[in-house]
Write a protein that holds these residues in place. Structure first.
Motif, PDB file in Angstrom:
ATOM      1  N   ILE A   1       0.835  -1.300   0.061  1.00  0.00           N
ATOM      2  CA  ILE A   1       0.074  -0.043   0.210  1.00  0.00           C
ATOM      3  C   ILE A   1       0.863   1.066  -0.008  1.00  0.00           C
ATOM      4  N   ARG A   2       0.579   2.111  -0.762  1.00  0.00           N
ATOM      5  CA  ARG A   2       1.315   3.419  -0.774  1.00  0.00           C
ATOM      6  C   ARG A   2       0.612   4.496  -0.293  1.00  0.00           C
ATOM      7  N   ASP A   3       1.411   5.494  -0.011  1.00  0.00           N
ATOM      8  CA  ASP A   3       0.858   6.777   0.509  1.00  0.00           C
ATOM      9  C   ASP A   3      -0.521   7.404  -0.077  1.00  0.00           C
ATOM     10  N   ASP A   4      -0.553   7.190  -1.549  1.00  0.00           N
ATOM     11  CA  ASP A   4      -1.717   7.726  -2.262  1.00  0.00           C
ATOM     12  C   ASP A   4      -2.926   6.883  -2.036  1.00  0.00           C
ATOM     13  N   HIS A   5      -2.654   5.496  -1.923  1.00  0.00           N
ATOM     14  CA  HIS A   5      -3.752   4.776  -1.482  1.00  0.00           C
ATOM     15  C   HIS A   5      -4.347   5.031   0.188  1.00  0.00           C
ATOM     16  N   ILE A   6      -3.385   5.282   0.974  1.00  0.00           N
ATOM     17  CA  ILE A   6      -3.817   5.689   2.427  1.00  0.00           C
ATOM     18  C   ILE A   6      -4.597   6.967   2.067  1.00  0.00           C
ATOM     19  N   ALA A   7      -4.196   7.924   1.617  1.00  0.00           N
ATOM     20  CA  ALA A   7      -4.789   9.373   1.460  1.00  0.00           C
ATOM     21  C   ALA A   7      -6.146   9.166   0.622  1.00  0.00           C
ATOM     22  N   ALA A   8      -6.250   8.321  -0.377  1.00  0.00           N
ATOM     23  CA  ALA A   8      -7.398   8.210  -0.854  1.00  0.00           C
ATOM     24  C   ALA A   8      -8.472   7.385   0.131  1.00  0.00           C
ATOM     25  N   LEU A   9      -7.955   6.623   0.790  1.00  0.00           N
ATOM     26  CA  LEU A   9      -9.048   5.568   1.492  1.00  0.00           C
ATOM     27  C   LEU A   9      -9.455   6.731   2.676  1.00  0.00           C
ATOM     28  N   LEU A  10      -8.622   7.569   3.366  1.00  0.00           N
ATOM     29  CA  LEU A  10      -9.157   8.789   4.039  1.00  0.00           C
ATOM     30  C   LEU A  10     -10.009   9.687   3.615  1.00  0.00           C
ATOM     31  N   THR A  11      -9.903  10.069   2.281  1.00  0.00           N
ATOM     32  CA  THR A  11     -10.849  10.790   1.702  1.00  0.00           C
ATOM     33  C   THR A  11     -11.926  10.139   1.496  1.00  0.00           C
ATOM     34  N   VAL A  12     -12.286   8.760   1.310  1.00  0.00           N
ATOM     35  CA  VAL A  12     -13.524   8.120   1.095  1.00  0.00           C
ATOM     36  C   VAL A  12     -14.029   8.150   2.786  1.00  0.00           C
ATOM     37  N   ARG A  13     -13.398   7.827   3.551  1.00  0.00           N
ATOM     38  CA  ARG A  13     -14.025   8.262   5.167  1.00  0.00           C
ATOM     39  C   ARG A  13     -14.661   9.466   5.253  1.00  0.00           C
ATOM     40  N   GLY A  14     -14.109  10.734   4.745  1.00  0.00           N
ATOM     41  CA  GLY A  14     -14.684  11.770   4.593  1.00  0.00           C
ATOM     42  C   GLY A  14     -14.472  12.619   5.931  1.00  0.00           C
ATOM     43  N   ASP A  15     -14.181  12.143   6.893  1.00  0.00           N
ATOM     44  CA  ASP A  15     -13.893  12.888   8.199  1.00  0.00           C
ATOM     45  C   ASP A  15     -12.390  13.230   8.786  1.00  0.00           C
ATOM     46  N   ALA A  16     -11.602  12.601   7.906  1.00  0.00           N
ATOM     47  CA  ALA A  16     -10.140  12.782   8.428  1.00  0.00           C
ATOM     48  C   ALA A  16      -9.645  14.161   7.916  1.00  0.00           C
ATOM     49  N   SER A  17      -9.294  15.123   8.889  1.00  0.00           N
ATOM     50  CA  SER A  17      -8.650  16.364   8.451  1.00  0.00           C
ATOM     51  C   SER A  17      -7.255  16.134   7.918  1.00  0.00           C
ATOM     52  N   ARG A  18      -6.929  17.493   7.373  1.00  0.00           N
ATOM     53  CA  ARG A  18      -5.896  17.565   6.561  1.00  0.00           C
ATOM     54  C   ARG A  18      -4.399  17.160   7.490  1.00  0.00           C
ATOM     55  N   ASP A  19      -4.570  17.631   8.722  1.00  0.00           N
ATOM     56  CA  ASP A  19      -3.456  17.106   9.673  1.00  0.00           C
ATOM     57  C   ASP A  19      -3.457  15.854  10.082  1.00  0.00           C
ATOM     58  N   MET A  20      -4.799  15.301  10.150  1.00  0.00           N
ATOM     59  CA  MET A  20      -4.554  13.893  10.471  1.00  0.00           C
ATOM     60  C   MET A  20      -3.941  12.992   9.374  1.00  0.00           C
ATOM     61  N   LYS A  21      -4.480  13.442   8.124  1.00  0.00           N
ATOM     62  CA  LYS A  21      -3.928  12.744   7.140  1.00  0.00           C
ATOM     63  C   LYS A  21      -2.491  12.782   7.122  1.00  0.00           C
ATOM     64  N   GLN A  22      -1.977  13.881   7.166  1.00  0.00           N
ATOM     65  CA  GLN A  22      -0.578  14.147   7.115  1.00  0.00           C
ATOM     66  C   GLN A  22       0.125  13.470   8.191  1.00  0.00           C
ATOM     67  N   THR A  23      -0.251  13.284   9.496  1.00  0.00           N
ATOM     68  CA  THR A  23       0.289  12.835  10.490  1.00  0.00           C
ATOM     69  C   THR A  23       0.291  11.166  10.304  1.00  0.00           C
ATOM     70  N   ILE A  24      -0.773  10.827   9.894  1.00  0.00           N
ATOM     71  CA  ILE A  24      -0.930   9.335   9.961  1.00  0.00           C
ATOM     72  C   ILE A  24       0.170   8.943   8.788  1.00  0.00           C
ATOM     73  N   ILE A  25       0.304   9.443   7.616  1.00  0.00           N
ATOM     74  CA  ILE A  25       1.209   9.285   6.303  1.00  0.00           C
ATOM     75  C   ILE A  25       2.529   9.194   6.872  1.00  0.00           C
ATOM     76  N   GLU A  26       2.918  10.255   7.539  1.00  0.00           N
ATOM     77  CA  GLU A  26       4.195  10.664   7.842  1.00  0.00           C
ATOM     78  C   GLU A  26       4.684   9.404   8.998  1.00  0.00           C
ATOM     79  N   THR A  27       3.832   9.154   9.949  1.00  0.00           N
ATOM     80  CA  THR A  27       4.161   8.330  11.121  1.00  0.00           C
ATOM     81  C   THR A  27       4.215   6.855  10.187  1.00  0.00           C
ATOM     82  N   LEU A  28       3.425   6.405   9.436  1.00  0.00           N
ATOM     83  CA  LEU A  28       3.470   5.289   8.762  1.00  0.00           C
ATOM     84  C   LEU A  28       4.863   5.142   7.955  1.00  0.00           C
ATOM     85  N   ASP A  29       5.219   6.186   7.416  1.00  0.00           N
ATOM     86  CA  ASP A  29       6.657   6.041   6.383  1.00  0.00           C
ATOM     87  C   ASP A  29       7.711   5.921   7.148  1.00  0.00           C
ATOM     88  N   GLN A  30       7.736   6.170   8.725  1.00  0.00           N
ATOM     89  CA  GLN A  30       8.676   5.949   9.527  1.00  0.00           C
ATOM     90  C   GLN A  30       8.709   4.552  10.223  1.00  0.00           C
TER      91      GLN A  30
END
Length: 734
Positions: free
Chosen positions: A677-706
């Motif tokens: 799964i790539r970052d764009d997959h996670i971002a798209a999935l969170l977009t489908v949820r509809g309730d994830a803020s921009r900061d939350m998306k950024q935090t989740i993706i950056e934390t997963l990358d580390q």
């Protein structure tokens, strides 16, 4: 303009209506107004800048046109001045004619003085050159010959410049240097003798061969110089161009042809195995010669001669000519087998052109056929015809032998049960077994090219169908037959080899058999892929309905997909194993990929927890539908059909989650199970949820990358096939 204004007003009204669909949006009217005002100001600024740029360009163009006009006038005046000066200089040129004649005469006298020594010593130099040629000192002989030719050519050139029509003086010079032409021919004869024996000379005395090549290179340079002078002056010395390089290659080509033709030591009358011996001698000679050419001969020639590839082509052409001559002879059946086996197998094998020491210069796949397919077919036809005649003769002879036994005074032999028998049945069937072996070997040798044609025809069949899917009417059934034929071919080849070939013969055909199996697998795989393409073309409108508002409101798209797949697989049930099992797994994988791709396309964004729960439960339900369908289709195959649908359920759990604070844990669990799964997959999935803020998306993706990645070794990547279209990760985070 009025029509444009009306369209602009209508567009604006439609856009405002789109902005003010809900009562709570009225509070943002001022914000919308300011945003539109900024956009309008930005557009006006860009428009003004564009118009200013166009005006600057027009101003610059006009300035350049004005300058060009002035330049044209200046050039016109200069041409008038030049023409005037030229007319005034005509008389001056006429007055200098005597000076020009004096210069030409001086040049001729200077050439005569310069070559005076050589002119008086021509007979002596000719004798010395002749002695050098006889002693084998070819480089020194050629140097003296070049000096003589240079003296003659300079004198003839000056005479040509003074009076090109004075043939008497030209002939006088040519006659005086007449012995020089004989020397050139004598030297050439020595060179061609060395060239003819080059493959032997290069082992014993490579220096001699290098000297010959240097002489030829000298002559090539002189030829080029003389041809260039001919273009300028029209004069070329007699005997030029010599074209010794071209003659050298012609002699090499004749030498190769003679070597191939001279390998036949026996005739059919003196030795029944004459052709086998002839072909074996050719194989050995050609391989040895090419190895010498690669390791030794190539070092004696300049790189631009490309001597090895030139020789390779000569040998190939000579062999093709010889094989065609042999094919045209009245060959017996066993001789046809020997010839075809040598041409189709031995020639490209490791024993000859496929030898590892010849690679990579020799690529057997790029070599043309020694004999055409038409000749091969004619030989096979003749072979079968000859075999028929031989069978009749052998059977007649066996019967005559048996008839002689009939008049014996002793009793015939008895079998194990005490019944009388003669040796006739055993003789007849032994003969037939031998013939079957020969025919089988030939057939197997031809199978590779046949299967390649079969694969191409299957591909053409698919392409013709895609142009009009209504034609042919039974496309699916016949494509299934093509797939099944591959398994039948495999089984038949194994059966025939086991029945008619001895173990030592099987080893010689093992590579060919492996190639046939690989080609058959490719045909079957492409056939299965074609059938699945047919299925998914019918599924496309239903796949496009997934993850949309209509889907959330209760669409039966997945039900239709399952029914369609099951209906197709009722026809696919006639596909033989193992291709049916492979096709079922591929269909399962493609359905899941298309379902996940629909999620990643972000056709829907859930507005609240209730919609997320409803959508997630629907996804879990549909995953179970897929699981039930493919478990039913794979019944009896022993394959695990659970894992792929688990991916849909894992994604549904992320969407279903009600507590956003636990979202990172749920996503990290998903990533640990499916590491592709790539970052764009996670971002798209969170977009489908509809309730994830921009900061939350950024935090989740950056934390997963580390975080560390511990992929399951049994997991087959599936997300790498799924792209998130157009939007990049930064845009998804907005």
């Amino acid at each position: 303009m009025e029509e444009t204004d009306r369209e602009a007003v209508a567009t604006a009204v439609q856009r405002v209506a789109g902005m003010l669909q809900r009562p709570d949006q009225l509070d943002k009217v001022e914000q919308y107004r300011r945003r539109e005002a900024r956009k309008k100001a930005s557009v006006e600024a860009r428009l003004k800048a564009a118009i200013q740029s166009q005006l600057d360009g027009v101003r610059t163009g006009l300035s350049q046109l004005h300058n060009a006009l002035n330049d044209v006038k200046d050039i016109q005046q200069s041409l008038i001045d030049v023409n005037k000066d030229w007319r005034q200089s005509i008389n001056t040129i006429e007055n200098l004619k005597d000076v020009k004649d004096a210069v030409v005469q001086h040049s001729q006298l200077a050439a005569a003085v310069e070559n005076l020594k050589n002119i008086f010593s021509v007979p002596e130099i000719v004798r010395e050159t002749h002695d050098l040629i006889e002693r084998g000192e070819l480089l020194q002989a050629h140097r003296k010959l070049m000096d003589l030719e240079c003296s003659r050519d300079d004198l003839m050139y000056e005479q040509y410049r003074m009076d090109s029509k004075n043939t008497h003086d030209m002939n006088l010079i040519h006659t005086y240097f007449g012995d020089m032409q004989k020397l050139s021919e004598e030297l050439a004869k020595q060179l061609w003798m060395v060239v003819q024996r080059s493959l032997v000379t290069v082992r014993r005395d490579p220096t001699l061969l290098v000297s010959v090549v240097r002489i030829i290179e000298r002559e090539e340079k002189i030829d080029r110089r003389m041809l260039d002078r001919k273009k300028q002056t029209g004069f070329i010395p007699p005997g030029r161009p010599k074209k010794w390089k071209e003659k050298m290659f012609n002699i090499l080509e004749r030498t190769v042809s003679t070597r191939i033709e001279g390998t036949q030591a026996d005739t059919r009358e003196s030795d029944k195995m004459w052709l086998v011996r002839h072909l074996e001698i050719i194989r050995k000679y050609v391989l040895d010669d090419l190895l010498v050419a690669k390791t030794l001969l190539d070092q004696c020639f300049p790189p631009h001669y490309d001597i090895f590839n030139r020789l390779l082509n000569m040998y190939h052409q000579a062999l093709a000519t010889r094989m065609q001559e042999l094919a045209a002879e009245d060959l017996e059946a066993n001789e046809i087998v020997s010839l075809l086996s040598w041409v189709l197998n031995t020639y490209t094998s490791a024993e000859m052109m496929g030898n590892s020491e010849l690679s990579p210069e020799v690529d057997v796949n790029s070599l043309d056929a020694l004999i055409s397919q038409n000749v091969v077919d004619q030989l096979l036809s003749k072979y079968m015809s000859t075999l028929t005649s031989n069978i009749i003769g052998w059977l007649r002879k066996a019967l005559e032998t048996d008839k002689k036994d009939w008049i014996k005074e002793t009793e015939p032999e008895a079998d194990q049960d005490g019944y009388y028998q003669t040796t006739l049945p055993a003789i007849v069937f032994q003969i037939n077994e031998d013939l079957k072996t020969k025919v089988l070997i030939l057939c197997l040798q031809q199978m590779n090219s046949f299967l390649t044609r079969y694969k191409d025809e299957a591909q053409f069949y698919k392409e013709d169908h895609l142009k009009n899917r209504q034609y042919p009417q039974c496309y699916v059934q016949y494509m299934i037959a093509v797939i099944n034929n591959c398994q039948t071919f495999k089984e038949s080849i194994i059966s025939l080899k086991r029945k008619y070939l001895k173990s030592d013969m099987e080893d010689t055909l093992s590579i060919s058999h492996a190639n046939m199996d690989a080609t058959l697998d490719i045909i079957a795989k492409e056939g299965c892929s074609s059938l699945l393409d047919e299925v998914f073309m019918d599924l496309e409108p239903h796949l496009n309905e997934l993850m949309t508002k209509k889907w959330l409101m209760g669409s039966n798209a997945v039900g239709t997909i399952c029914v369609t797949v099951e209906d197709y697989f009722n026809d696919f049930a006639r596909i033989k194993k193992p291709y049916k099992k492979t096709m079922t797994l591929e269909a399962h994988r493609r359905v899941v990929v298309e379902y996940i791709r629909a999620i990643m396309l972000k056709r829907i964004s859930f507005k609240n927890a209730e919609e997320r729960k409803e959508g997630a439960e629907r996804m879990i339900k549909e995953a179970e539908q897929f699981r039930f369908l493919f478990k039913k289709l794979a019944a009896g195959s022993g394959e695990d059909t659970e894992g792929l649908c688990d991916i849909i359920e894992a994604i549904a759990e992320v969407i279903k989650l009600t507590d956003p604070s636990l979202l990172y844990l749920e996503v990290s669990t998903l990533v640990s199970k499916y590491p592709d799964i790539r970052d764009d997959h996670i971002a798209a999935l969170l977009t489908v949820r509809g309730d994830a803020s921009r900061d939350m998306k950024q935090t989740i993706i950056e934390t997963l990358d580390q975080g560390p990645s511990q992929p399951n070794p049994n997991y087959v990547p599936i997300f790498k096939e799924i792209t998130v279209p157009t939007l990049t990760v930064p845009k998804l985070l907005k």
